[in-house]
Design a protein around this motif. Structure first.
Motif, PDB file in Angstrom:
ATOM      1  N   GLU A  90      38.907  28.975  40.008  1.00  0.00           N
ATOM      2  CA  GLU A  90      39.319  27.855  40.658  1.00  0.00           C
ATOM      3  C   GLU A  90      39.857  26.943  39.408  1.00  0.00           C
ATOM      4  O   GLU A  90      41.022  26.267  39.509  1.00  0.00           O
ATOM      5  CB  GLU A  90      38.140  27.212  41.259  1.00  0.00           C
ATOM      6  N   SER A  91      39.132  27.014  38.374  1.00  0.00           N
ATOM      7  CA  SER A  91      39.669  26.272  37.233  1.00  0.00           C
ATOM      8  C   SER A  91      40.728  27.120  36.330  1.00  0.00           C
ATOM      9  O   SER A  91      41.389  26.599  35.240  1.00  0.00           O
ATOM     10  CB  SER A  91      38.597  26.234  36.084  1.00  0.00           C
ATOM     11  N   PHE A  92      41.229  28.068  37.130  1.00  0.00           N
ATOM     12  CA  PHE A  92      42.234  28.990  36.337  1.00  0.00           C
ATOM     13  C   PHE A  92      43.711  28.298  36.432  1.00  0.00           C
ATOM     14  O   PHE A  92      44.150  27.660  37.483  1.00  0.00           O
ATOM     15  CB  PHE A  92      42.420  30.128  37.198  1.00  0.00           C
ATOM     16  N   ASP A  93      44.260  28.273  35.318  1.00  0.00           N
ATOM     17  CA  ASP A  93      45.651  27.653  35.146  1.00  0.00           C
ATOM     18  C   ASP A  93      46.689  28.646  35.862  1.00  0.00           C
ATOM     19  O   ASP A  93      47.108  29.699  35.266  1.00  0.00           O
ATOM     20  CB  ASP A  93      46.010  27.289  33.916  1.00  0.00           C
ATOM     21  N   VAL A  94      47.316  28.127  37.035  1.00  0.00           N
ATOM     22  CA  VAL A  94      48.451  29.020  37.580  1.00  0.00           C
ATOM     23  C   VAL A  94      49.342  29.243  36.917  1.00  0.00           C
ATOM     24  O   VAL A  94      50.099  30.357  36.915  1.00  0.00           O
ATOM     25  CB  VAL A  94      48.567  28.347  39.180  1.00  0.00           C
ATOM     26  N   ALA A 103      53.795  32.477  34.143  1.00  0.00           N
ATOM     27  CA  ALA A 103      54.406  32.922  32.998  1.00  0.00           C
ATOM     28  C   ALA A 103      54.450  34.544  32.894  1.00  0.00           C
ATOM     29  O   ALA A 103      55.525  35.271  32.573  1.00  0.00           O
ATOM     30  CB  ALA A 103      53.517  32.220  31.613  1.00  0.00           C
ATOM     31  N   SER A 104      53.394  34.958  33.347  1.00  0.00           N
ATOM     32  CA  SER A 104      53.197  36.416  33.268  1.00  0.00           C
ATOM     33  C   SER A 104      54.211  37.137  33.951  1.00  0.00           C
ATOM     34  O   SER A 104      55.000  38.107  33.831  1.00  0.00           O
ATOM     35  CB  SER A 104      51.792  36.800  33.730  1.00  0.00           C
ATOM     36  N   ARG A 141      52.813  41.574  40.214  1.00  0.00           N
ATOM     37  CA  ARG A 141      51.751  41.197  40.607  1.00  0.00           C
ATOM     38  C   ARG A 141      50.555  41.889  40.245  1.00  0.00           C
ATOM     39  O   ARG A 141      49.540  41.261  39.911  1.00  0.00           O
ATOM     40  CB  ARG A 141      51.933  40.904  42.164  1.00  0.00           C
ATOM     41  N   TRP A 142      50.642  43.184  40.439  1.00  0.00           N
ATOM     42  CA  TRP A 142      49.557  44.183  40.112  1.00  0.00           C
ATOM     43  C   TRP A 142      49.144  43.976  38.658  1.00  0.00           C
ATOM     44  O   TRP A 142      48.013  43.894  38.337  1.00  0.00           O
ATOM     45  CB  TRP A 142      49.999  45.402  40.436  1.00  0.00           C
TER      46      TRP A 142
END
Lengths: 288, 271
Positions: A179-183, A188-189, A196-197
């Motif tokens: 949840e705290s992950f920066d989307v 960027a990736s 996506r994989w």
């Protein structure tokens, strides 16, 4: 009382710490030390105990019967942890990337079974799996079986009950780390051409590693010490360390051996966790 | 730019992967189907859970008449409230010490608190049983409360500590500059600031206490069953229709509390 080197114990500090020192010292550490002492003792009649330095209690675990139980306990605990991870990760992932309102409601829905009683959660599976219950009706309806088959009191039933009981323990820490992950990292990736994989395995998953570790520990420890689930859903073939320890304390009244078993369980778990955190923790975090 | 795009992708959600969507649906089904089964059979007039004998509320009447369950419920409430109050007080003081002071032996406190949270419950349970027997304390409500305080202190400490660490000390310094003594600074400035965490820790402690089975099982002795122990003794030998009704009541109660609680919490957050 006061210590030098600028790290002294001021009266204020002593005041703050004395209640916890008293309570955990007397009702957590002292009992553990007592068990350590008992594990080297000799069992007397009716729970009586002669202290000494008797290593027989530990030697007894080498009995194939007990080794088998220890081994089974670890296998069931590892399988429970893996299944919770495999099932819990997609769930936590899905919830973590919803809108705020949905996230809150969906995680609460995961928490509700957790807030109800553990015994009830296990008991629900007794109802489902027992005799010619719902599960057997379903199997016959689907044409998988012709008549009622024995589902309860099997290793699979124990595993089912364990995964069901502990799944929320896995989902919560995973959710917290995702949840705290920066989307924008994900974006960027993907902007840089990763599919996506790839993005998932190279970016998202490594960054969620603290949640994976926390969740695994939160599931593995109670699973390895479990005795309710095998008691209600298992049979003689699914005796786990928890059951064995309980029997030694309450039925066999061999507190010396029961204490040694507890020590073995605690040490094995400690070693397993240190090994796991070193192994999984550092490797993956460095890649991330 | 990146903040904007990320917030959009989060609020809209990615185009849901059908497979993921289906899997999540199945997982929620897995979480709730067993509960639904219990609720369904709680209205079964038959004693068995193998067939449907018609709609009935007889098990709910039986539940209300069951003195053992009611007494166990009261015991659980008493143990939960008393152990939560003691554990919250002790745990909060310890959190202040560990967050604010550097002292010799601090790592010993840290590892003891950590060990208390990860020690398998069965080991904690049997060690307390052995201890109480060794010092000749009769098992009962008192030993249950003592044990619950012992396993709850670390959880309160961990929750409160993270709040104290993030606290701005200048407010307390200002209070002291204005002439407040240490105790009045604590009561009028520090405590209100950490209060949400204290409440969160207390709620966690109460939940853990109310639901604890393993440790309680070893330190309860005869005649002081808490609710989980009472349920266990009823289902040990198989299906019990009264427990189906009781489970339904408990789960509905949890759902109501969670629903109301989350409404209040969300309204506060929005305000």
């Amino acid at each position: 009382m006061a210590k030098d080197k600028g790290k002294g114990w001021s009266p204020g500090l002593a005041g703050l710490l004395s209640p916890v020192t008293f309570w955990l010292g007397l009702f957590f550490l002292a009992p553990l030390l007592l068990i350590v002492a008992y594990s080297f003792g000799t069992a007397g009649v009716y729970g009586g105990m002669k202290l000494g330095f008797n290593t027989n209690n530990y030697a007894q675990i080498a009995d194939p019967l007990y080794l088998k139980i220890l081994f089974r306990t670890l296998v069931i605990a590892v399988l429970t942890t893996l299944l919770c991870l495999v099932l819990g990760y997609p769930l936590a992932y899905f919830i973590a990337f919803r809108s705020r309102k949905w996230r809150n409601n969906l995680i609460l829905l995961v928490m509700i079974p957790f807030w109800s009683s553990l015994i009830i959660r296990v008991y629900a599976w007794v109802v489902i799996l027992s005799g010619n219950g719902i599960a057997n009706h379903a199997l016959q309806f689907l044409g998988i079986t012709n008549g009622p088959v024995n589902l309860i009191f099997t290793p699979k039933a124990v595993l089912m009950g364990m995964v069901y009981s502990y799944l929320p323990f896995m989902v919560l820490p995973l959710y917290a780390s995702l949840e705290s992950f920066d989307v924008s990292l994900k974006e960027a990736s993907q902007d840089l051409g990763a599919n996506r994989w790839h993005t998932f395995w190279r970016v998202t998953f490594p960054l969620s590693m603290p949640g994976v570790i926390a969740g695994s520990i939160l599931v593995f420890i109670p699973a390895a010490g479990e005795f309710v689930v095998p008691q209600l859903l298992g049979g003689a073939k699914t005796t786990m360390m928890g059951n064995l320890i309980q029997q030694q304390f309450l039925d066999a009244r061999n507190w010396a051996f029961g204490s040694a078993l507890s020590m073995i369980l605690a040490v094995v778990l400690l070693v397993a966790i240190i090994f796991y955190v070193r192994r999984v923790g550092t490797d993956k975090l460095e890649v991330g | 730019m990146s903040i904007k795009s990320s917030s959009i992708s989060r609020s809209l959600g990615r185009v849901p992967d059908r497979a993921l969507f289906a899997l999540v649906g199945l997982l929620y089904l897995f979480l709730y189907a067993p509960i639904a089964v219990l609720m369904f059979f709680s209205f079964n007039s038959a004693k068995s859970t193998e067939f449907w004998g018609g709609f009935s509320t007889r098990w709910y009447s039986a539940l209300l008449m069951d003195q053992d369950i009611l007494h166990a419920f009261y015991r659980s409430l008493i143990v939960g409230v008393v152990s939560t109050i003691i554990a919250t007080a002790i745990g909060t003081l310890a959190a202040l010490a560990l967050a604010r002071y550097r002292f010799r032996g601090k790592s010993f406190y840290d590892s003891t608190i950590y060990a208390d949270t990860v020690m398998p419950e069965i080991v904690v349970g049997i060690s307390l049983l052995a201890f109480f027997v060794a010092v000749h304390v009769p098992l009962g409500l008192t030993t249950i409360i003592i044990a619950h305080v012992a396993f709850n202190i670390p959880f309160v400490t961990i929750v409160v500590r993270s709040r104290v660490v993030g606290l701005d000390r200048s407010l307390e310094e200002a209070a002291q500059d204005l002439g407040a003594g240490p105790i009045s600074t604590f009561l009028r400035v520090t405590l209100p600031l950490i209060f949400p965490a204290v409440i969160a820790g207390a709620l966690l402690a109460f939940t853990l206490s109310f639901d604890d089975f393993v440790i309680t099982f070893f330190v309860a002795g005869v005649g002081s069953n808490t609710l989980p122990l009472e349920i266990y003794s009823m289902v040990k030998l198989g299906v019990s229709p009264v427990v189906n009704a009781l489970s339904t009541v408990i789960i509905i109660a949890v759902m109501v509390v969670v629903f109301v609680g989350s409404r209040i919490f969300m309204r506060k957050e929005r305000a």
